[in-house]
Design a protein around this motif. Structure first.
Motif, mmCIF file in Angstrom:
data_model
loop_
_atom_site.group_PDB
_atom_site.id
_atom_site.type_symbol
_atom_site.label_atom_id
_atom_site.label_comp_id
_atom_site.label_asym_id
_atom_site.label_seq_id
_atom_site.Cartn_x
_atom_site.Cartn_y
_atom_site.Cartn_z
ATOM 1 N N ALA A 115 -2.979 -8.326 -4.346
ATOM 2 C CA ALA A 115 -3.970 -9.229 -4.929
ATOM 3 C C ALA A 115 -3.292 -10.467 -5.500
ATOM 4 O O ALA A 115 -2.334 -10.349 -6.266
ATOM 5 C CB ALA A 115 -4.755 -8.521 -6.022
ATOM 6 N N LEU A 138 -10.452 -3.235 -5.861
ATOM 7 C CA LEU A 138 -9.345 -3.818 -6.610
ATOM 8 C C LEU A 138 -8.683 -2.649 -7.341
ATOM 9 O O LEU A 138 -9.338 -1.962 -8.122
ATOM 10 C CB LEU A 138 -9.881 -4.857 -7.597
ATOM 11 C CG LEU A 138 -8.872 -5.745 -8.292
ATOM 12 C CD1 LEU A 138 -8.189 -6.671 -7.296
ATOM 13 C CD2 LEU A 138 -9.568 -6.557 -9.374
ATOM 14 N N THR A 180 -1.348 -5.395 -8.614
ATOM 15 C CA THR A 180 -2.727 -5.077 -8.269
ATOM 16 C C THR A 180 -2.887 -5.220 -6.770
ATOM 17 O O THR A 180 -2.328 -6.134 -6.160
ATOM 18 C CB THR A 180 -3.688 -6.031 -9.010
ATOM 19 O OG1 THR A 180 -3.436 -5.938 -10.416
ATOM 20 C CG2 THR A 180 -5.137 -5.677 -8.741
ATOM 21 N N VAL A 227 -5.684 -4.938 -3.284
ATOM 22 C CA VAL A 227 -7.058 -5.003 -2.816
ATOM 23 C C VAL A 227 -7.119 -4.221 -1.521
ATOM 24 O O VAL A 227 -6.383 -4.509 -0.568
ATOM 25 C CB VAL A 227 -7.545 -6.449 -2.560
ATOM 26 C CG1 VAL A 227 -8.976 -6.443 -2.025
ATOM 27 C CG2 VAL A 227 -7.440 -7.284 -3.821
#
Length: 183
Positions: A10, A118, A127, A129
């Motif tokens: 992300a 997420l 992070t 996705v």
């Protein structure tokens, strides 16, 4: 079902497009044979607890190496303790356990229902996705991957992360030999 999934790193400030779904916290426990052969074969065996429900899932080896997308066979479990006893009775041992925090949404793209998640995990920074589509067979799963990839690019996702969270967990555990994470 064949889970056609591409995982991306992300970018900062990324917001999920689409219709918001309820957030979820998954408590995952993965099992393996004592010698590690089950996992080494590309398969995974997981008990997942979320929202008061438990599911047992067997993941077969990837049907697409580039994305690590896998066929998943899953069923609801009425008694988590009993299911864990069944698995250990069959010779499986706990290999790893972790918590996955998920913010989710759903959208349509080029005729495919896509779920976007997420994700943060409790053992690594960063992070991710996930964009996935549940396909009924391998051919449809493979056909969904270019659609997922193009949708990811359209919403600003450019850095794919083709490794499984389980691989990331094992890497983190192996690097942190002074403080091993119990399963």
């Amino acid at each position: 079902m064949y889970e056609a999934e591409i995982k991306f790193i992300a970018p900062p400030g990324f917001r999920l497009p689409g219709t918001r779904l309820a957030d979820a916290v998954y408590r995952d426990v993965y099992f393996d044979t004592p010698d590690g052969a089950f996992y080494a074969s590309g398969r995974e065996l997981r008990l997942r607890e979320a929202d008061g429900q438990t599911f047992c899932t067997c993941k077969n080896p990837p049907f697409d190496a580039a994305s690590a997308s896998k066929e998943e066979l899953s069923t609801a479990v009425a008694d988590t303790g009993a299911m864990e006893a069944v698995l250990t009775g069959l010779g499986f041992v706990r290999r790893m356990a972790y918590v996955k925090h998920c913010r989710r949404s759903r959208t349509m793209h080029n005729g495919l229902a896509l779920e976007l998640t997420l994700v943060t995990v409790d053992f690594a920074a960063g992070t991710f996705v996930e964009i996935e589509h549940q396909a009924r067979d391998r051919a449809l799963g493979l056909a969904a991957l270019p659609v997922i990839r193009s949708y990811g690019a359209a919403i600003g996702l450019t850095r794919e992360y083709p490794r499984a969270y389980t691989d990331l967990f094992l890497d983190a555990r192996d690097r942190d030999v002074t403080e091993p994470r119990p399963c």
